[in-house]
Write an enzyme that holds these catalytic residues in place. Structure first.
Site, PDB file in Angstrom:
ATOM      1  N   HIS A  49       0.633  -1.189  -0.009  1.00 41.99           N
ATOM      2  CA  HIS A  49      -0.270   0.039   0.047  1.00 41.99           C
ATOM      3  C   HIS A  49       0.827   1.258   0.156  1.00 41.99           C
ATOM      4  O   HIS A  49       1.914   1.216   0.656  1.00 41.99           O
ATOM      5  CB  HIS A  49      -0.838   0.020   1.181  1.00 41.99           C
ATOM      6  CG  HIS A  49      -1.985   1.047   1.119  1.00 41.99           C
ATOM      7  ND1 HIS A  49      -1.704   2.591   1.552  1.00 41.99           N
ATOM      8  CD2 HIS A  49      -3.256   1.091   0.884  1.00 41.99           C
ATOM      9  CE1 HIS A  49      -2.804   3.111   1.415  1.00 41.99           C
ATOM     10  NE2 HIS A  49      -3.778   2.248   0.868  1.00 41.99           N
ATOM     11  N   GLU A  75      -4.031   2.242  -7.336  1.00 43.21           N
ATOM     12  CA  GLU A  75      -4.410   3.232  -6.392  1.00 43.21           C
ATOM     13  C   GLU A  75      -3.611   4.521  -6.693  1.00 43.21           C
ATOM     14  O   GLU A  75      -2.404   4.591  -6.080  1.00 43.21           O
ATOM     15  CB  GLU A  75      -4.163   2.934  -4.859  1.00 43.21           C
ATOM     16  CG  GLU A  75      -5.284   1.768  -4.290  1.00 43.21           C
ATOM     17  CD  GLU A  75      -5.452   2.046  -3.014  1.00 43.21           C
ATOM     18  OE1 GLU A  75      -6.651   2.037  -2.862  1.00 43.21           O
ATOM     19  OE2 GLU A  75      -4.536   1.640  -2.294  1.00 43.21           O
TER      20      GLU A  75
HETATM   21  P1  PGA Z   1      -9.458   6.250   0.540  1.00 42.04           P
HETATM   22  O1  PGA Z   1      -8.212   5.137   0.597  1.00 42.04           O
HETATM   23  O2  PGA Z   1     -10.772   5.179  -0.021  1.00 42.04           O
HETATM   24  O3  PGA Z   1      -9.826   6.529   1.680  1.00 42.04           O
HETATM   25  O4  PGA Z   1      -8.960   7.013  -0.554  1.00 42.04           O
HETATM   26  C1  PGA Z   1      -8.023   3.946  -0.228  1.00 42.04           C
HETATM   27  C2  PGA Z   1      -6.730   3.221   0.195  1.00 42.04           C
HETATM   28  O5  PGA Z   1      -5.823   3.933   0.813  1.00 42.04           O
HETATM   29  O6  PGA Z   1      -6.721   1.967   0.072  1.00 42.04           O
END
Ligand code: PGA
Length: 241
Positions: A83, A155
């Site tokens: 992540h 992401e």
């Molecule tokens: P968010 O986070 O939906 O709060 O933007 C997503 C993540 O960090 O996996």
């Protein structure tokens, strides 16, 4: 069906965890990654168990870590790897993501490899390059069969909510383009078929629109997954497809 995974980060303390589990007891199924200290509480929730992180080492002399085998013994079915908060704040490297994938692949836990670029990298036109580099580091020395067990979550770091600024997320054509890019990359490089999720400020306001992207196989949801109404809406919207 699209996969929905919640990532509760360290948002909730015990009392809030218990309330959340109670408030979501009629929720349709999704995966939830709570803090590892609360995994046991989620065993009786409506969610499948996920973890936010895993140790690069097996069981043993690694104080403060949680191993893949320990996660498996708790009934964990999915685990995030790489992540951006781990990469940026805890200096997790590409080599670490590779070791974590290898540890998880000794169990039946599905690894969820997170990749994505910063705002600066995007502005410099480097999105594909960054994503390709993170994927190639993470998949080093893995077999086709192993890679097919992995889910990749795209992401973009600039779209992850910071709890302050209003969400700015990629457009549907942009999500489509990167999902196809990642699938092609893994197919060409490793002859492996992977699912690709989108993550970054997914919530009840944008999920219906996001669901129009057929090439995206699901979502990794942070901030919205600690709000029963918000997360429930996201799950229902996916179930309706
Ligand atoms: P968010 O986070 O939906 O709060 O933007 C997503 C993540 O960090 O996996």
């Amino acid at each position: 069906m699209k996969l929905v995974i919640g990532n509760q980060k360290t948002y909730l303390d015990l009392e809030a965890v218990e309330k959340f589990i109670d408030d979501t007891k009629n929720c349709k199924s999704a995966v939830m990654c709570p803090s590892s200290i609360y995994l046991d509480f989620y065993k009786n929730s409506s969610f499948e168990l996920g973890a936010q992180n895993v140790s690069i080492m097996p069981n043993g002399t690694t104080t403060g870590e949680v191993s893949a085998s320990q996660l498996q013994s708790m009934g964990v079915k999915y685990c995030l790897v790489g992540h951006s908060e781990r990469r940026q704040m805890f200096k997790e490297t590409g080599e670490d993501t590779n070791k974590k994938l290898q540890m998880l692949l000794t169990t039946d836990i599905t690894p969820v490899l997170c990749v994505g670029e910063t705002r600066e990298e995007r502005n410099a036109g480097k999105t594909n390059e960054i994503v390709a580099a993170e994927i190639s580091e993470a998949l080093t020395n893995l077999s086709q069969e192993e890679i097919e067990k992995i889910v990749i979550a795209y992401e973009p770091i600039w779209a992850i909510s910071d709890g302050k600024n209003p969400a700015v997320i990629p457009t549907n054509p942009e999500i489509d383009e990167i999902s196809v890019y990642i699938k092609d990359l893994v197919m060409k490089g490793y002859n492996a078929k992977v699912r690709v999720l989108y993550g970054g400020s997914v919530n009840m306001k944008n999920i219906d629109e996001l669901n129009k992207v057929d090439t995206c196989d699901g979502y990794l949801v942070g901030g919205a997954c600690i709000k029963p109404e918000d997360f429930g809406y996201v799950i229902d919207s996916v179930y309706k497809l």
